[in-house]
Structures are given as structure tokens and as C-alpha cells.
Design an enzyme around this catalytic site. Sequence first.
Site, mmCIF file in Angstrom:
data_model
loop_
_atom_site.group_PDB
_atom_site.id
_atom_site.type_symbol
_atom_site.label_atom_id
_atom_site.label_comp_id
_atom_site.label_asym_id
_atom_site.label_seq_id
_atom_site.Cartn_x
_atom_site.Cartn_y
_atom_site.Cartn_z
ATOM 1 C CD GLU A 189 23.236 38.219 45.048
ATOM 2 O OE1 GLU A 189 24.120 38.512 46.055
ATOM 3 O OE2 GLU A 189 23.427 38.030 44.143
ATOM 4 C CB CYS A 249 39.438 36.978 39.065
ATOM 5 S SG CYS A 249 40.715 37.850 40.063
ATOM 6 C CB CYS A 291 45.896 36.576 34.610
ATOM 7 S SG CYS A 291 45.937 36.491 36.407
ATOM 8 C CB CYS A 341 41.626 38.272 32.966
ATOM 9 S SG CYS A 341 40.836 39.618 33.693
ATOM 10 C CB CYS A 392 45.196 43.274 36.198
ATOM 11 S SG CYS A 392 44.809 42.515 37.586
HETATM 12 FE FE1 SF4 Z 1 42.369 38.596 38.328
HETATM 13 FE FE2 SF4 Z 1 43.963 40.598 37.316
HETATM 14 FE FE3 SF4 Z 1 44.127 37.928 36.591
HETATM 15 FE FE4 SF4 Z 1 42.097 39.355 35.737
HETATM 16 S S1 SF4 Z 1 44.380 39.825 35.222
HETATM 17 S S2 SF4 Z 1 42.128 37.191 36.389
HETATM 18 S S3 SF4 Z 1 41.624 40.744 37.451
HETATM 19 S S4 SF4 Z 1 44.363 38.938 38.816
#
Ligand code: SF4
Length: 351
Positions: free
Chosen positions: A36, A191, A198, A201, A207
Site C-alpha cells: 500500500e 474505470c 463502461c 463494468c 452509474c
Molecule cells: Fe466507471 Fe461508471 Fe463506467 Fe463503471 S460505468 S467504468 S463506474 S464510469
Amino acid sequence: MKPGFAWRLIEWQGKHGRRDLPWQNTGSAYKTWLSEVMLQQTQVATVLGYFQRFTERFPTVEDLAVAESEEVMQLWQGLGYYSRARNLHACAKQVVARFNGEFPSTVPELESLPGIGRSTAGAIVSLGHGLRAPILDGNVKRVFCRHQAIFGYPEQSAVKKKLWQLAEDLLPDERAGQYNQALMDLGATVCTSRNPNCGACPVSKDCLAFKQGATGLLPTPKPRKERVQWFFIALLVEDSHGRQWMALQPDSGLWRGLWMPPILQLPSDSLNAETLREWLDQLGLDAEGLDELALQPWLVHDLTHRQMHFKCLRLKADSAHGLFESHAPGQKPEPRVFQKLRDHVSQLMLR
Ligand code: SF4
């Protein structure tokens, strides 16, 4: 666990998350902490080699605590942001002295240690000890800002407070470690800062940035501020064996704990020949090549809050001045800019 934000992320992490990083799934709070700290402001690809060398040389926090600070700085050399290395060493000593060599498992105790902020503490608790605590590193901030369409620079205190509240509210009761890992993985691989993917995602359906077509606007960038400009003359003084004059930098200042050649900070970018002559005189050096400095281009070294400009004088001398020692290049822990100065001078000589 009910299907929801956390559940979808955990499911996704199991299938698509990063699983092969050497600090993952070790059940070691020491390795979680080390990774970290190294990953703050630094890419995973860069950290891998450093992490391996550190854990080979210091397999336990006790090994790190008893090491010489010069050795720690030497192993850290090139990772930058050297206050991290100093805090790392101080933290290891305190873990041994105050906690009997065991990293504590609560956020307040961890935050009482040097160099450990709330997010790093949360990572150690959840990933190293398998307990429940939220995290909020750069990747997670980006995911939250976009997912919840939070505008405002994430480091501003009101925005940060909102993000921490969100991190608390969304944290699941179970599998907090895997959930936190999922958030970090999503930010690092899907992201991403530019061109988030997206379509891949797991939380795109709710989102807000995705729905509003605002992914490119979030997170809100830092308000622009003029960087401080610093100007230096550096002396690369070599003896007849090719060793260079270097001095251990004092305990305060940017390069503390590292070795640097003689440098003189100038009040501006104008060169005052008289001041330079006096300085060289104090060091017992001839003012050779001083006239060429005016024509020499500045070497620019960018840091987050300041920009440094260097001109270099290469000189020969038989023995080091009392303030300096002579060492072969690379033998002592030195900031990256020192190597840059050597390369700069070599290139100038080739012209
Ligand atoms: Fe990021 Fe939203 Fe795209 Fe997912 S949908 S990658 S959270 S911007």
C-alpha cells in the site's frame, strides 16, 4: 449477501479481478502495508520489482525495523517520494516497539503510526486482517465520483467527507476485503482515468456518470495552481578515479537521507557570476567553465508542486572538500534527479 452494488463487485472480482499480485491473498498485514505504501502515487508495474526486493531483504517487519536507514533508502531509490521510505522505516520500528511486531487490527491504532492514513489503515484491516473497514484510495475515489456523479475536486474537504461517508455506507458486512479489492481492481482496470470501459463494468446499470454521459468530466480535476519554480547550479566534481563529490543531505528538506552533489539554489534564473565564483572559492575549486553556463540549457525536473531547473558544472578535483565525500556513482542512495544531472552533462559533452 443481497444482490446490490457490493455483491456485483465481489462477483466481478472473483471472475475478472486481479488475483496474481504478490501482495494479494498473503494474509500478511506486513505485506499489505508495504504494498500500500509503495503503491501511493506509483504504478503497479513499477512497484513489483521493489516489493520483491524489499520482501526478500526484509521478510518480516522486525528485519526492516533493525535495518540501517541508508540501506532502506538505497532499496527505495528510484521509487521517489522519499518521505514514504522514511516513514516506512519509522513505522516498522514503532510496530516492533509498541505492538510487539504485530500490525494492529484497528483503524485508529494503525493511523497512530507514521505514514499510515485512513485508507491505508482500512486496507491493512480488511486485506491484511480480514476484518471490516472502508478504503478510499485514488482508484476508489474515481469509481465513487463517477458512479454517484459527485462533482468537486475529491481532495477538497467537503467532497472528501462525502466520499468517506459513501465508503462507509456501501461497505458490506461480509467479505469487506474482497469488496475493497474489487473497488481497487475496477478503478485500475475498467474505470480508468481515461476511456473507462463502461461496457465491461459490473455497476454500469446504476452509474450516474455513465447514464449522464459525464464519465469524461469526473472526477473533477484539481484547480490549477502555479507551480513554484526553483533554480539550482549543481557541481559534478570528479576525482581522478571517477568518483564524485557527494554529501548526505540534512535531516530537513526535500532530499533528506539522500546523497547529492554540491548544489547552490539561486533566487531566480539569472546567474550572478560573482556569487558563483565566491561559492566555488569556498569549496576550493577553480571557476573553470563558468562562462559557458549562460549558454547551457536548463535541465527541468518536474515534481507535483514545483518545477526545478538545473545547470551543471563538471569539474575535476583531487580530494573532496571537508563537507563532501567521494563515492562511485550509484554507491549511495541518491535522488533520481542526480542521475538525470549526470545524463544531462554527458549529453552536453557529446554536442
Ligand atoms: Fe466507471 Fe461508471 Fe463506467 Fe463503471 S460505468 S467504468 S463506474 S464510469
